[in-house]
Design an enzyme around this catalytic site. Structure first.
Site, PDB file in Angstrom:
ATOM      1  N   SER A 175       0.835  -1.190   0.000  1.00  0.00           N
ATOM      2  CA  SER A 175       0.000   0.000   0.000  1.00  0.00           C
ATOM      3  C   SER A 175       0.881   1.256   0.000  1.00  0.00           C
ATOM      4  CB  SER A 175      -0.957  -0.055   1.204  1.00  0.00           C
ATOM      5  OG  SER A 175      -1.972   0.907   1.112  1.00  0.00           O
ATOM      6  N   ASP A 205      -6.031  -2.936  -2.639  1.00  0.00           N
ATOM      7  CA  ASP A 205      -4.947  -2.697  -1.682  1.00  0.00           C
ATOM      8  C   ASP A 205      -4.300  -3.993  -1.202  1.00  0.00           C
ATOM      9  OD1 ASP A 205      -3.673  -2.103   0.970  1.00  0.00           O
ATOM     10  OD2 ASP A 205      -4.456  -0.108   0.572  1.00  0.00           O
TER      11      ASP A 205
END
Length: 289
Positions: free
Chosen positions: A51, A170
């Site tokens: 991320s 993500d």
């Protein structure tokens, strides 16, 4: 077959750096990594970014001192990136597409240096259809798209990202702390830069029973998020009690760390960045890897 499944068994001892995500909490790892850049400290064989940690890791490998600080304290504080009003009207809370398009144009990330680690920098992503983690080693022209995929936070970012013919979300959904994957690839010295103090253990999401409804387009992702706290804490257990042939070095913000996922207060961000720089200097003095 995923990229992870294609990696052969590795016999030699290698090292890995893992940089956790956490949105604005990534200001801590930005500070650590800036000190690593200053010291020209690149002892690792593998680089995993999750991320926000994927962008932090890329700029570190690219030797772009201060880039991550500017992204977080400037671009991420702009209304084009984060807008509660837009979110309440059905749009993004955070606009990953805008962030990475504008920073690709305006801030050098050091592609020539990143190319020197080709195949060894892995952006952790989640397959939106299966809910499984994958580990993408982007080509030069794919770097920013891979980073977008790794940071496409469900709910906060309303879209998903298409890349290599698949849809991604993500990386923190499926593998927030990819220590087991680093170990599987042969790493026996692993440094993990966390985004929370050492005492932190993830709790179950309070409204997790709503995920199948909210994420009905991606039921596997909804199920993965419902058990994310279990998998996260299992990774912490690996960090604290690794196999006998593995050493894990964990860098965590101090307990006084107060930056949150969406903190925009400059005093808090600057303090968190300074904490990271201090810890970066300290870890360098120990010559652990």
């Amino acid at each position: 077959m995923t990229e992870a499944a294609q990696i052969p068994e590795v016999n030699e001892v290698e090292s890995a750096l893992i940089v956790e995500g956490g949105a604005m909490r990534g200001i801590y790892s930005a500070g650590v990594l800036d000190e690593f850049i200053r010291a020209d400290y690149y002892p690792f064989d593998w680089y995993f970014g999750v991320s926000a940690g994927a962008s932090n890791t890329a700029a570190y490998i690219g030797k772009q001192y201060g880039r991550n600080y500017k992204v977080i304290t400037d671009y991420c504080r702009r209304p084009e990136f984060k807008s509660l009003r837009r979110f309440l009207r059905g749009g993004h809370l955070i606009d990953i597409e805008w962030l990475w398009d504008i920073t690709e144009r305006e801030l050098d990330i050091g592609l020539d240096e990143i190319d020197k680690h080709k195949g060894r920098f892995l952006a952790v992503v989640t397959d939106a259809e299966t809910g499984e983690a994958d580990y993408i080693a982007p080509e030069r022209h794919e770097l920013f798209q891979a980073i977008k995929c790794s940071a496409a936070m469900p709910l906060a970012f309303r879209d998903s990202i298409r890349f290599r013919g698949r849809t991604w979300l993500d990386g923190g959904v499926a593998d927030s702390l990819p220590v087991k994957e680093a170990y599987r690839r042969g790493a026996r010295k692993i440094m993990v830069i966390r985004s929370n103090p050492a005492s932190y253990r993830k709790q179950a999401y309070r409204f997790r029973h709503l995920f199948p409804y909210i994420l009905r387009q991606y039921p596997a992702v909804a199920r993965r998020l419902q058990r994310r706290h279990i998998e996260y804490n299992e990774a912490l257990d690996f960090i604290r009690n690794p196999p006998d042939d593995c050493q894990v070095i964990e860098l965590c913000p101090p307990e006084a760390f107060s930056a949150g996922q969406f903190t925009t207060d400059m005093q808090i961000l600057d303090e968190a960045y300074a904490m990271g720089k201090t810890d970066g200097v300290n870890i360098l003095s120990q010559n652990l890897i």
